[in-house]
Design a protein around this motif. Sequence first.
Motif, short mmCIF file in Angstrom:
data_model
loop_
_atom_site.label_atom_id
_atom_site.label_comp_id
_atom_site.label_asym_id
_atom_site.label_seq_id
_atom_site.Cartn_x
_atom_site.Cartn_y
_atom_site.Cartn_z
N VAL A 23 0.83 -1.21 0.00
CA VAL A 23 0.00 0.00 0.00
C VAL A 23 0.87 1.26 0.00
O VAL A 23 0.35 2.36 -0.14
N GLY A 24 2.17 1.07 0.20
CA GLY A 24 3.08 2.21 0.14
C GLY A 24 3.51 2.74 1.49
O GLY A 24 3.86 3.92 1.61
N LYS A 25 3.48 1.90 2.51
CA LYS A 25 3.93 2.34 3.84
C LYS A 25 5.36 2.85 3.79
O LYS A 25 5.68 3.92 4.32
N SER A 26 6.23 2.07 3.16
CA SER A 26 7.64 2.46 3.08
C SER A 26 7.81 3.75 2.28
O SER A 26 8.62 4.61 2.63
N SER A 27 7.03 3.91 1.22
CA SER A 27 7.10 5.12 0.41
C SER A 27 6.64 6.34 1.20
O SER A 27 7.22 7.42 1.10
N VAL A 28 5.58 6.16 2.00
CA VAL A 28 5.09 7.26 2.83
C VAL A 28 6.15 7.67 3.84
O VAL A 28 6.40 8.87 4.07
N VAL A 98 -2.34 2.94 6.79
CA VAL A 98 -2.21 3.30 5.38
C VAL A 98 -3.03 2.34 4.53
O VAL A 98 -2.90 1.12 4.64
N ALA A 99 -3.89 2.91 3.68
CA ALA A 99 -4.64 2.13 2.70
C ALA A 99 -4.23 2.59 1.30
O ALA A 99 -3.58 3.63 1.12
N ASP A 100 -4.61 1.80 0.30
CA ASP A 100 -4.27 2.08 -1.10
C ASP A 100 -5.51 2.63 -1.80
O ASP A 100 -6.62 2.11 -1.61
N CYS A 125 -5.53 7.95 9.83
CA CYS A 125 -5.79 7.06 8.69
C CYS A 125 -5.54 7.82 7.39
O CYS A 125 -6.04 8.95 7.22
N VAL A 126 -4.79 7.22 6.49
CA VAL A 126 -4.49 7.86 5.22
C VAL A 126 -4.73 6.89 4.06
O VAL A 126 -4.60 5.67 4.22
N VAL A 127 -5.07 7.46 2.91
CA VAL A 127 -5.14 6.72 1.65
C VAL A 127 -3.97 7.19 0.81
O VAL A 127 -3.89 8.37 0.45
N ASN A 128 -3.06 6.28 0.50
CA ASN A 128 -1.88 6.63 -0.29
C ASN A 128 -2.20 6.55 -1.79
O ASN A 128 -3.19 5.96 -2.20
N LYS A 129 -1.30 7.13 -2.59
CA LYS A 129 -1.38 7.12 -4.06
C LYS A 129 -2.53 8.00 -4.56
O LYS A 129 -3.21 7.68 -5.54
N SER A 130 -2.73 9.13 -3.86
CA SER A 130 -3.81 10.03 -4.28
C SER A 130 -3.51 10.70 -5.60
O SER A 130 -4.39 11.34 -6.19
N ASP A 131 -2.25 10.57 -6.07
CA ASP A 131 -1.94 11.10 -7.40
C ASP A 131 -2.69 10.33 -8.49
O ASP A 131 -2.86 10.82 -9.61
N LEU A 132 -3.15 9.12 -8.16
CA LEU A 132 -3.91 8.31 -9.11
C LEU A 132 -5.40 8.65 -9.07
O LEU A 132 -6.11 8.51 -10.06
N SER A 133 -5.87 9.08 -7.91
CA SER A 133 -7.28 9.46 -7.76
C SER A 133 -7.45 10.24 -6.46
O SER A 133 -6.86 9.88 -5.44
#
Length: 403
Positions: A23-28, A98-100, A125-133
Amino acid sequence: MSTMNQTPRSDRIHIALFGRRNVGKSSVINALTKQEISIVSDVKGTTTDPVYKAMEILPLGPVVIIDTPGLDDEGTLGELRVQRTYDVLNKTDCAILVADVNQTPGKWEEEAIHRIREKKIPMVCVVNKSDLSEEKSEALMEFERRLGVTFQFVSAQSGVGLEKLKEALISNIPQAEHQRPIVSDLIQPGDVVILVIPIDEAAPKGRVILPQQQTLRDILDRGAIAMACQDTELKQTLASLKTKPRLVVTDSQAFEQVARDTPDDVLLTSFSILFARHKGELNRLMEGVEALRSLKEGDHILIAEGCTHHRQCNDIGTVKIPKMLKEYTGKNFEFEFSSGTRFPQNLQEFAFIIHCGACMLNPREMQWRMSKAEEAGVPMVNYGVFIAQVKGILERSMQIFRS
């Protein structure tokens, strides 16, 4: 172990990230800290063990960021990794779930939310990859309503939402737990405090141990005067002073001799007792003293330490304390020893727990250990309280907190 010019991990705010694999924990984490702390890969399950990174996040100050394995890991090893992930909650001051953006939160996120709330840990609580939506799906909004949470959108890729994430962390993290004094509230500017630091075979070469370092700094921050000596030089040190010191603080292992050498009108305690209070639980540890008198022949005793170190032949935990307990009670016991971050899950088999001063544990982890003991109905003391009791000087050691 931190170096002498770093804030110890145990005094840092612990922020842990939880979520499914990929889900991108490491990226966050990397985006939040602007450092390549965690390995990032498209392969699921890249993070196989919790990863700790000490750093500064202003205005929070010193923190530890913890990256964890995925909550949906599979197989026998995967189950162990998930358990290791949830073990991190025992030391977490604030959790980031973290969610996707491409996945609707489900059973894994729901389980995590329940566990985080069960331990009364602040959560963001966060939703990652918001650049996609950047649109919340109806399914996500339904999950928010059902669980009573709100997800905010972030993008580790573009950096969108990261400042708001920092703001959410700042508003959610309880600062009070990380501002507990060691000794500074017990003394006044100009007071003299003598620190008794034995240099024996157990003393680390070329330095003093962490609680001694931290107590010294706390005294200096208060504007008081710190003096240090070995137990063998205490009499000489006291005799050299024109006015009596406010307090003598000793290593617990030298308690008996230091008590004899310190005049009755000078307050006395130990580093371990100060750290029991620094972690916020001195009163509960004091309550465990009464159970010493009711121990039975052959009882199972746990001696626990929060760090790992090379044990000497006359080690305090495995040799000296068992000997003291036998001499004090006149009984023989079965001992089990634990050290480091792992703490026995089944405490009901023990009749008594003697814990170290916990200088390497943060307050939340030490309080979790004490809560586990309380739930199991097992009395618990720490090294300083125990040694003061068996040496007959516990009452004297507590006077500083009542004066």
